[in-house]
Design a protein around this motif. Structure first.
Motif, PDB file in Angstrom:
ATOM      1  N   ALA A  15       0.877  -1.334   0.097  1.00 30.41           N
ATOM      2  CA  ALA A  15      -0.034   0.002   0.055  1.00 30.41           C
ATOM      3  C   ALA A  15       0.868   1.444   0.029  1.00 30.41           C
ATOM      4  N   ILE A  16       1.977   1.223   0.687  1.00 29.63           N
ATOM      5  CA  ILE A  16       2.745   2.250   0.877  1.00 29.63           C
ATOM      6  C   ILE A  16       3.694   2.469  -0.215  1.00 29.63           C
ATOM      7  N   GLY A  17       4.030   1.513  -0.866  1.00 31.25           N
ATOM      8  CA  GLY A  17       4.866   1.316  -2.016  1.00 31.25           C
ATOM      9  C   GLY A  17       6.277   1.919  -1.833  1.00 31.25           C
ATOM     10  N   TYR A  18       7.122   2.344  -2.833  1.00 38.14           N
ATOM     11  CA  TYR A  18       8.605   2.409  -2.643  1.00 38.14           C
ATOM     12  C   TYR A  18       8.791   3.501  -1.776  1.00 38.14           C
ATOM     13  N   PRO A  19       7.948   4.637  -1.399  1.00 40.00           N
ATOM     14  CA  PRO A  19       8.433   5.627  -0.198  1.00 40.00           C
ATOM     15  C   PRO A  19       8.353   4.941   0.851  1.00 40.00           C
ATOM     16  N   GLY A  20       7.618   4.012   1.021  1.00 41.83           N
ATOM     17  CA  GLY A  20       7.441   3.400   2.451  1.00 41.83           C
ATOM     18  C   GLY A  20       8.793   2.407   2.673  1.00 41.83           C
ATOM     19  N   ILE A  21       9.270   1.872   1.688  1.00 40.08           N
ATOM     20  CA  ILE A  21      10.526   1.231   1.695  1.00 40.08           C
ATOM     21  C   ILE A  21      11.537   2.261   2.130  1.00 40.08           C
ATOM     22  N   VAL A  22      11.692   3.304   1.396  1.00 39.52           N
ATOM     23  CA  VAL A  22      12.627   4.355   1.687  1.00 39.52           C
ATOM     24  C   VAL A  22      12.614   4.504   3.194  1.00 39.52           C
ATOM     25  N   ALA A  23      11.450   4.808   3.876  1.00 38.50           N
ATOM     26  CA  ALA A  23      11.390   5.423   5.207  1.00 38.50           C
ATOM     27  C   ALA A  23      11.560   4.309   6.050  1.00 38.50           C
ATOM     28  N   GLY A  55      13.964  -3.824  -9.443  1.00 38.29           N
ATOM     29  CA  GLY A  55      15.277  -2.727  -9.435  1.00 38.29           C
ATOM     30  C   GLY A  55      14.947  -1.504  -8.667  1.00 38.29           C
ATOM     31  N   ILE A  56      13.910  -0.714  -8.789  1.00 38.19           N
ATOM     32  CA  ILE A  56      13.245   0.349  -8.108  1.00 38.19           C
ATOM     33  C   ILE A  56      13.038  -0.299  -6.579  1.00 38.19           C
ATOM     34  N   ALA A  57      12.656  -1.347  -6.045  1.00 34.81           N
ATOM     35  CA  ALA A  57      12.453  -1.737  -4.712  1.00 34.81           C
ATOM     36  C   ALA A  57      13.638  -1.608  -4.238  1.00 34.81           C
ATOM     37  N   LEU A  58      14.939  -2.220  -5.019  1.00 40.01           N
ATOM     38  CA  LEU A  58      16.270  -2.318  -4.470  1.00 40.01           C
ATOM     39  C   LEU A  58      16.811  -1.085  -4.293  1.00 40.01           C
ATOM     40  N   LEU A  59      16.727  -0.127  -5.352  1.00 38.81           N
ATOM     41  CA  LEU A  59      17.152   1.139  -5.211  1.00 38.81           C
ATOM     42  C   LEU A  59      16.499   2.003  -4.071  1.00 38.81           C
ATOM     43  N   SER A  60      15.323   1.568  -3.859  1.00 34.62           N
ATOM     44  CA  SER A  60      14.455   2.589  -2.562  1.00 34.62           C
ATOM     45  C   SER A  60      15.242   2.065  -1.304  1.00 34.62           C
ATOM     46  N   GLY A  61      15.305   0.687  -1.216  1.00 38.06           N
ATOM     47  CA  GLY A  61      15.978   0.268  -0.043  1.00 38.06           C
ATOM     48  C   GLY A  61      17.372   0.942   0.181  1.00 38.06           C
ATOM     49  N   VAL A  62      18.355   1.173  -0.812  1.00 39.21           N
ATOM     50  CA  VAL A  62      19.629   1.587  -0.650  1.00 39.21           C
ATOM     51  C   VAL A  62      19.435   3.287  -0.548  1.00 39.21           C
ATOM     52  N   VAL A  63      18.549   3.826  -1.095  1.00 40.16           N
ATOM     53  CA  VAL A  63      18.407   5.215  -0.634  1.00 40.16           C
ATOM     54  C   VAL A  63      18.179   5.250   0.839  1.00 40.16           C
ATOM     55  N   GLY A  64      17.135   4.509   1.212  1.00 36.84           N
ATOM     56  CA  GLY A  64      16.470   4.728   2.733  1.00 36.84           C
ATOM     57  C   GLY A  64      17.748   4.399   3.839  1.00 36.84           C
ATOM     58  N   SER A  65      18.433   3.239   3.265  1.00 41.91           N
ATOM     59  CA  SER A  65      19.865   2.866   4.188  1.00 41.91           C
ATOM     60  C   SER A  65      20.755   4.066   4.132  1.00 41.91           C
ATOM     61  N   VAL A  66      20.878   4.709   3.070  1.00 41.92           N
ATOM     62  CA  VAL A  66      22.024   6.009   3.077  1.00 41.92           C
ATOM     63  C   VAL A  66      21.413   7.097   3.858  1.00 41.92           C
ATOM     64  N   VAL A  67      20.091   7.516   3.749  1.00 41.90           N
ATOM     65  CA  VAL A  67      19.324   8.528   4.487  1.00 41.90           C
ATOM     66  C   VAL A  67      19.592   8.013   6.179  1.00 41.90           C
ATOM     67  N   GLY A  68      19.191   6.929   6.375  1.00 48.84           N
ATOM     68  CA  GLY A  68      19.288   6.718   7.776  1.00 48.84           C
ATOM     69  C   GLY A  68      20.781   6.746   8.239  1.00 48.84           C
ATOM     70  N   ALA A  69      21.571   6.370   7.687  1.00 46.31           N
ATOM     71  CA  ALA A  69      23.179   6.410   7.841  1.00 46.31           C
ATOM     72  C   ALA A  69      23.637   7.818   7.932  1.00 46.31           C
ATOM     73  N   ALA A 148      25.195  -1.138   1.587  1.00 51.13           N
ATOM     74  CA  ALA A 148      23.795  -1.307   1.495  1.00 51.13           C
ATOM     75  C   ALA A 148      23.382  -1.975   0.362  1.00 51.13           C
ATOM     76  N   ALA A 149      23.697  -1.484  -1.006  1.00 56.79           N
ATOM     77  CA  ALA A 149      23.182  -2.388  -2.107  1.00 56.79           C
ATOM     78  C   ALA A 149      23.565  -3.826  -2.045  1.00 56.79           C
ATOM     79  N   VAL A 150      24.483  -4.185  -1.510  1.00 52.54           N
ATOM     80  CA  VAL A 150      25.185  -5.696  -1.557  1.00 52.54           C
ATOM     81  C   VAL A 150      23.790  -6.555  -0.753  1.00 52.54           C
ATOM     82  N   TRP A 151      23.708  -5.709   0.607  1.00 53.57           N
ATOM     83  CA  TRP A 151      22.700  -6.437   1.705  1.00 53.57           C
ATOM     84  C   TRP A 151      21.154  -6.182   1.367  1.00 53.57           C
TER      85      TRP A 151
END
Length: 208
Positions: A15-23, A55-69, A148-151
């Motif tokens: 429901a929350i989509g890619y922004p949710g993955i980032v958050a 690919g977009i889900a993976l990119l969202s995860g990496v972006v979120g990881s960098v933001v939190g870091a 983060a991309a590897v993990w």
């Protein structure tokens, strides 16, 4: 109970989509208790079902990881050193020890940041010494993103695989594959660090 939570998370993530993955991954990458094992595998699961793009889900995860870091990095950079200088003596962390750790991170901060992103607990904390010791921001972002991309790729692939071969996403299956991934990462990481050490020593010898 946990399986119901995973089912709820699956539906919520869709429901929350890619922004949710980032958050969620930003929270996971900082100090908030959101396990990445419960975020990226569901994203991979929905990618296998055609509801998300891998690919977009993976990119969202990496972006979120960098933001939190970055949150940890700037937190440590802005308030970490003054606190340590003032209260470090109470936990046996002297100015001499702080300077020694700064020299170590200046020489090996890249490999420490990269490797740290691959392992639980460490991935939440490695940003703190990076910020504390003023690791250059471009290097910090770059090595954090690579780790983060590897993990995230491993976790997303696990969810994708289970989505293709299992009717439902189960925590037991996620845990089993994550354990296998960790067991594979340990020797690979050891070899990578060993190569790094050997190359550093050769470079130091040739520069003398």
């Amino acid at each position: 109970m946990l399986e119901r939570f995973v089912d709820w998370l699956l539906q919520t993530l869709l429901a929350i989509g890619y922004p949710g993955i980032v958050a969620l991954m930003a929270m996971e990458s900082s100090i908030l208790p959101v396990p990445s094992e419960l975020v990226m595998p569901p994203a991979g699961y929905w990618a296998a079902k055609g509801q998300m793009n891998f690919g977009i889900a993976l990119l969202s995860g990496v972006v979120g990881s960098v933001v939190g870091a970055l949150a940890n990095y700037y937190g440590a950079r802005l308030i970490g050193r003054p606190l340590i200088q003032r209260y470090g003596k109470y936990v046996l962390l002297s100015e001499k020890n702080l300077l020694r750790s700064e020299r170590f991170f200046a020489e090996h901060g890249e490999i420490s940041t990269l490797v740290g992103r691959l392992f639980p607990v460490i991935r939440h904390l490695i940003s703190i010494p990076a910020g504390l010791h003023g690791m250059p921001l471009p290097k910090f972002i770059g090595y954090t993103a690579i780790g983060a991309a590897v993990w995230c790729a491993i976790l997303t692939w696990i969810g994708y695989f289970l989505g293709q071969h299992e009717g439902a996403l189960r925590t037991a299956e996620i845990h089993r594959y994550v354990t296998w991934a960790m067991l594979a990462l340990i020797p690979l990481t050891f070899i990578g660090v060993l190569v790094y050490v050997v190359r550093r020593r050769r470079r130091n010898v040739s520069s003398v």
